[in-house]
Motif scaffolding. Structure first.
Motif, short mmCIF file in Angstrom:
data_model
loop_
_atom_site.label_atom_id
_atom_site.label_comp_id
_atom_site.label_asym_id
_atom_site.label_seq_id
_atom_site.Cartn_x
_atom_site.Cartn_y
_atom_site.Cartn_z
N TYR A 191 -14.43 -11.74 14.25
CA TYR A 191 -15.40 -10.85 13.60
C TYR A 191 -16.59 -11.64 13.06
N ILE A 192 -16.35 -12.83 12.51
CA ILE A 192 -17.40 -13.57 11.83
C ILE A 192 -18.28 -14.38 12.80
N PHE A 193 -17.66 -15.11 13.71
CA PHE A 193 -18.44 -16.06 14.51
C PHE A 193 -19.44 -15.42 15.48
N ALA A 239 -15.30 -3.03 10.14
CA ALA A 239 -15.57 -3.58 8.81
C ALA A 239 -14.40 -3.34 7.86
N THR A 240 -13.76 -2.18 7.99
CA THR A 240 -12.58 -1.89 7.17
C THR A 240 -11.44 -2.83 7.52
N LEU A 241 -11.24 -3.07 8.80
CA LEU A 241 -10.22 -4.03 9.22
C LEU A 241 -10.57 -5.44 8.74
N PHE A 242 -11.85 -5.75 8.66
CA PHE A 242 -12.29 -7.05 8.15
C PHE A 242 -11.92 -7.20 6.68
N ILE A 248 -9.32 -9.98 5.22
CA ILE A 248 -9.65 -10.95 4.17
C ILE A 248 -8.66 -10.87 3.02
N LEU A 249 -8.37 -9.65 2.57
CA LEU A 249 -7.47 -9.50 1.44
C LEU A 249 -6.06 -9.98 1.76
N PHE A 250 -5.51 -9.51 2.87
CA PHE A 250 -4.14 -9.91 3.19
C PHE A 250 -4.05 -11.40 3.45
N HIS A 251 -4.99 -11.94 4.21
CA HIS A 251 -4.96 -13.35 4.57
C HIS A 251 -5.08 -14.23 3.32
N GLY A 252 -5.96 -13.85 2.42
CA GLY A 252 -6.14 -14.63 1.20
C GLY A 252 -4.95 -14.57 0.27
N ILE A 253 -4.46 -13.36 0.00
CA ILE A 253 -3.33 -13.21 -0.91
C ILE A 253 -2.07 -13.85 -0.33
N ASN A 254 -1.83 -13.64 0.96
CA ASN A 254 -0.66 -14.25 1.58
C ASN A 254 -0.80 -15.76 1.64
N GLY A 255 -2.01 -16.26 1.82
CA GLY A 255 -2.23 -17.70 1.80
C GLY A 255 -1.90 -18.31 0.45
N LEU A 256 -2.27 -17.61 -0.63
CA LEU A 256 -1.90 -18.08 -1.97
C LEU A 256 -0.39 -18.07 -2.16
N ALA A 315 -8.71 0.15 0.47
CA ALA A 315 -9.22 1.48 0.11
C ALA A 315 -10.60 1.36 -0.54
N LEU A 316 -10.78 0.38 -1.42
CA LEU A 316 -12.08 0.18 -2.05
C LEU A 316 -13.13 -0.23 -1.02
N GLY A 317 -12.76 -1.14 -0.12
CA GLY A 317 -13.69 -1.55 0.92
C GLY A 317 -14.07 -0.40 1.83
#
Length: 140
Positions: A34-36, A64-67, A71-79, A126-128
């Motif tokens: 999506y980004i590159f 964009a919703t999937l993006f 981001i949220l899942f990847h970041g939280i799961n990474g933490l 949902a917010l996104g």
């Protein structure tokens, strides 16, 4: 499996670590894809406004919703993975060397982080989605 155990029996042997690992990898691939290509779209179309016309279509809003979800899942799961690697929390799967059936350890903190991962991803998506569909003008 005995009769009468209910629907919970379906998910008794689900390996959440593997499920989260698979989703983590899929979200990483989606984020890269999506980004590159974004800068190249601007170069192809000549201006940023022309390149953003795709984002105004229903397909663009879905992407964009999937993006946002990714981001949220990847970041939280990474933490969560970092906390497991540092030994602050315990992971769930533990293999018995004799029986190849995964046994589960119970860790209240890990269960809480899994719940926060799921709830945070749902609320953030949902917010996104709300901001993507209705724009930031309606946000107070």
């Amino acid at each position: 499996m005995r009769a009468g155990k209910g629907i919970g029996e379906w998910f008794r042997s689900v390996n959440y670590e593997r499920l989260f690992f698979a989703i983590h990898r899929l979200t990483a691939i989606y984020l890269v894809l999506y980004i590159f290509p974004r800068p190249y779209l601007v170069l192809i179309h000549g201006s940023w406004e022309e390149a953003l016309k795709l984002d105004m279509t229903p397909l663009g809003k879905l992407l964009a919703t999937l993006f946002v979800f990714s981001i949220l899942f990847h970041g939280i799961n990474g933490l969560r993975i970092i906390l497991i690697e540092l030994g602050i929390i315990k992971g769930w799967p533990r293999r018995d060397p004799i029986r190849p059936v995964p046994a589960l350890r119970t860790s209240t903190l890990h269960l809480l982080l899994v719940a926060l991962t799921v709830v945070g991803t749902i609320i953030g998506t949902a917010l996104g989605l709300y901001l993507i569909l209705y724009g930031s003008e309606v946000w107070p």
